[in-house]
Design an enzyme around this catalytic site. Structure first.
Site, PDB file in Angstrom:
ATOM      1  N   ASN A  16       1.090 -10.645  -1.157  1.00  0.00           N
ATOM      2  CA  ASN A  16       0.804 -10.044   0.154  1.00  0.00           C
ATOM      3  C   ASN A  16       0.763  -8.527  -0.032  1.00  0.00           C
ATOM      4  OD1 ASN A  16       0.796  -9.110   2.766  1.00  0.00           O
ATOM      5  ND2 ASN A  16       2.838  -9.869   3.299  1.00  0.00           N
ATOM      6  N   TRP A  17      -0.438  -7.992  -0.045  1.00  0.00           N
ATOM      7  CA  TRP A  17      -0.581  -6.559  -0.333  1.00  0.00           C
ATOM      8  C   TRP A  17      -0.152  -5.669   0.834  1.00  0.00           C
ATOM      9  CZ3 TRP A  17      -5.768  -5.324  -3.360  1.00  0.00           C
ATOM     10  CH2 TRP A  17      -5.843  -6.150  -4.487  1.00  0.00           C
ATOM     11  N   LYS A  18       0.017  -6.265   1.998  1.00  0.00           N
ATOM     12  CA  LYS A  18       0.357  -5.496   3.203  1.00  0.00           C
ATOM     13  C   LYS A  18      -0.647  -4.350   3.396  1.00  0.00           C
ATOM     14  CE  LYS A  18       5.047  -7.041   2.789  1.00  0.00           C
ATOM     15  NZ  LYS A  18       6.447  -6.880   3.125  1.00  0.00           N
ATOM     16  N   HIS A  78       3.796 -13.473   9.819  1.00  0.00           N
ATOM     17  CA  HIS A  78       4.695 -12.701   8.959  1.00  0.00           C
ATOM     18  C   HIS A  78       5.724 -11.986   9.840  1.00  0.00           C
ATOM     19  CE1 HIS A  78       6.151  -9.585   6.279  1.00  0.00           C
ATOM     20  NE2 HIS A  78       5.771 -10.377   5.289  1.00  0.00           N
ATOM     21  N   GLU A 129       6.807  -9.100   9.878  1.00  0.00           N
ATOM     22  CA  GLU A 129       6.383  -7.765  10.363  1.00  0.00           C
ATOM     23  C   GLU A 129       5.471  -7.907  11.575  1.00  0.00           C
ATOM     24  OE1 GLU A 129       4.977  -6.443   6.548  1.00  0.00           O
ATOM     25  OE2 GLU A 129       7.057  -6.421   5.841  1.00  0.00           O
ATOM     26  N   GLU A 171      10.893 -16.661   4.592  1.00  0.00           N
ATOM     27  CA  GLU A 171      11.133 -15.266   4.242  1.00  0.00           C
ATOM     28  C   GLU A 171      12.253 -14.706   5.116  1.00  0.00           C
ATOM     29  OE1 GLU A 171       7.508 -13.319   2.334  1.00  0.00           O
ATOM     30  OE2 GLU A 171       7.160 -13.207   4.474  1.00  0.00           O
ATOM     31  N   GLY A 220      11.377  -6.463   1.589  1.00  0.00           N
ATOM     32  CA  GLY A 220      11.225  -5.036   1.313  1.00  0.00           C
ATOM     33  C   GLY A 220      12.541  -4.301   1.152  1.00  0.00           C
ATOM     34  N   SER A 231      11.752  -9.823  -1.503  1.00  0.00           N
ATOM     35  CA  SER A 231      12.227  -9.144  -2.713  1.00  0.00           C
ATOM     36  C   SER A 231      12.160 -10.005  -3.969  1.00  0.00           C
ATOM     37  CB  SER A 231      13.655  -8.604  -2.500  1.00  0.00           C
ATOM     38  OG  SER A 231      13.654  -7.633  -1.476  1.00  0.00           O
ATOM     39  N   GLY A 279       5.637  -9.430  -1.953  1.00  0.00           N
ATOM     40  CA  GLY A 279       5.146  -8.185  -1.364  1.00  0.00           C
ATOM     41  C   GLY A 279       5.102  -7.082  -2.420  1.00  0.00           C
ATOM     42  N   GLY A 280       6.130  -6.234  -2.434  1.00  0.00           N
ATOM     43  CA  GLY A 280       6.148  -5.052  -3.304  1.00  0.00           C
ATOM     44  C   GLY A 280       5.760  -5.324  -4.752  1.00  0.00           C
TER      45      GLY A 280
HETATM   46  P1  PGA Z   1       8.710  -8.094  -0.451  1.00  0.00           P
HETATM   47  O1  PGA Z   1       7.805  -8.662   0.728  1.00  0.00           O
HETATM   48  O2  PGA Z   1       8.444  -8.941  -1.668  1.00  0.00           O
HETATM   49  O3  PGA Z   1       8.291  -6.662  -0.627  1.00  0.00           O
HETATM   50  O4  PGA Z   1      10.136  -8.212  -0.002  1.00  0.00           O
HETATM   51  C1  PGA Z   1       7.572 -10.037   0.889  1.00  0.00           C
HETATM   52  C2  PGA Z   1       6.739 -10.293   2.111  1.00  0.00           C
HETATM   53  O5  PGA Z   1       6.903  -9.550   3.089  1.00  0.00           O
HETATM   54  O6  PGA Z   1       5.905 -11.206   2.134  1.00  0.00           O
END
Ligand code: PGA
Length: 253
Positions: free
Chosen positions: A9-11, A96, A98, A168, A174, A214, A235-236
Site C-alpha cells: 500500500n503505497w499510500k 483502510h 486512515e 490491521e 505506521g 509495521s 505500508g512503509g
Molecule cells: P505500515 O502501514 O506498514 O506503514 O504500518 C500498513 C498499512 O497501513 O496498510
C-alpha cells in the site's frame, strides 16, 4: 492450502518518476522470488496507469487504494470501478483505517463499495482493526466482529473467494510497533472462526486474511509463519524494493 498474498500500500507516496523507479526495482527480482506468493502493488491513482504499463509482462498485480461506491456522476474527486478497471486494476483496498479515521468512512459505506467492486470484477481487500484504546479496554473481538459483519453484509459465499480481509490494528500502522505474531494470530483465528459462523467452514478455510501494521523484513517471517496469517498489507516497508522483496521472500509457500 491458501496462497499467500503480499500487497504493498503505497499510500500518498511516489510521483511518476519515483513510481517507475520502484516498479523497475521490483519487477526483475520478483519473478525469481517465491513464485507461489501473489504479489500486488497499490500505487496512488495518478501512478496506476504507468505502473500497469510497466508491469504488463510481470506477475505483479495492481490495485487501487480506494474507490467510489457510485458508477459515475457528479462526484468531484472520486474514482469509479470502471476507471480502475480501465487502467488495469485487479484489486482495491477498501476501508483502510486512515479512510475510516480521516475521511469518516463507515462499515456501511465500505460494504457498499465492496459490493460495487465485486459486482464489477474488482477484488476488494477489506480492512478491519481496533484502536489502542479499544485493545486496552479489552473490546478487540467485539470491534472486529462488528466491522466484519458490517463490511461483509449481503455478500454471498460465492463472492467471498474474491475478498481478502486485512487485519490491521490501528495502533500498529505506521508506528513501527507491530502486533506480536501471537497477538495477530489470535485475531486472525477469531476472524476465520467468525467467517465460519457467518458462512461455512470451507469458505472460512479458504479466505485469505492478511496482517498489516509495521510489517518489515525483520518481523515478516515470524508473523507470516502463523497458521492463520496468509500474507501482509505493507505500508512503509513497500516503498523500497529491497525491503518489499525481503518481505515477499519471507512468506511461507
Ligand atoms: P505500515 O502501514 O506498514 O506503514 O504500518 C500498513 C498499512 O497501513 O496498510
Amino acid at each position: 492450502m491458501r496462497k499467500q498474498f503480499i500487497c504493498g500500500n503505497w499510500k500518498m507516496f511516489k510521483d511518476l518518476v519515483e513510481t517507475a523507479e520502484l516498479i523497475n526495482g521490483l519487477k526483475t527480482e520478483v519473478s525469481s522470488l517465491n513464485p507461489k506468493v501473489t504479489v500486488a502493488v497499490c500505487p496512488p491513482f495518478t501512478s496506476l496507469a504507468i505502473a500497469a504499463n510497466l508491469l504488463k509482462d510481470s506477475t505483479i498485480r495492481i490495485g487501487a487504494q480506494n474507490m467510489s461506491p457510485h458508477d459515475e456522476g457528479a462526484c468531484t474527486g472520486e474514482i469509479s470501478w470502471r476507471m480502475l478497471k480501465s487502467v488495469g486494476c485487479e484489486y482495491v483496498i477498501l476501508g483502510h483505517s486512515e479512510r475510516r479515521q480521516f475521511f469518516g468512512e463507515t462499515n456501511e459505506l465500505i460494504n457498499e463499495k465492496a459490493k460495487k467492486a465485486l459486482a464489477n470484477g474488482l477484488k476488494p481487500i477489506v480492512c478491519v482493526g481496533e484502536t489502542l484504546d479499544q485493545r486496552e479496554k479489552g473490546v478487540t473481538t467485539q470491534i472486529i466482529t462488528t466491522q466484519i459483519k458490517g463490511v461483509l453484509d449481503g455478500i454471498g459465499s460465492s463472492d467471498l473467494g474474491n475478498v481478502t480481509i486485512a487485519y490491521e490494528p490501528v495502533w500498529a500502522i505506521g508506528t513501527g510497533k507491530n502486533a506480536t505474531p501471537l497477538q495477530a494470530q489470535e485475531v486472525h483465528q477469531g476472524i476465520r472462526k467468525l467467517i465460519g459462523q457467518l458462512y461455512n467452514w470451507s469458505v472460512a478455510e479458504s479466505i485469505v486474511i492478511q496482517y498489516g501494521g509495521s510489517v518489515k523484513p525483520e518481523n515478516a517471517k515470524d508473523l507470516l509463519a502463523q497458521d492463520d496469517i496468509d500474507g501482509a498489507l505493507v505500508g512503509g516497508a513497500c516503498l523500497k524494493p529491497d525491503s518489499f522483496l525481503a518481505i515477499i521472500s519471507a512468506a511461507k509457500s
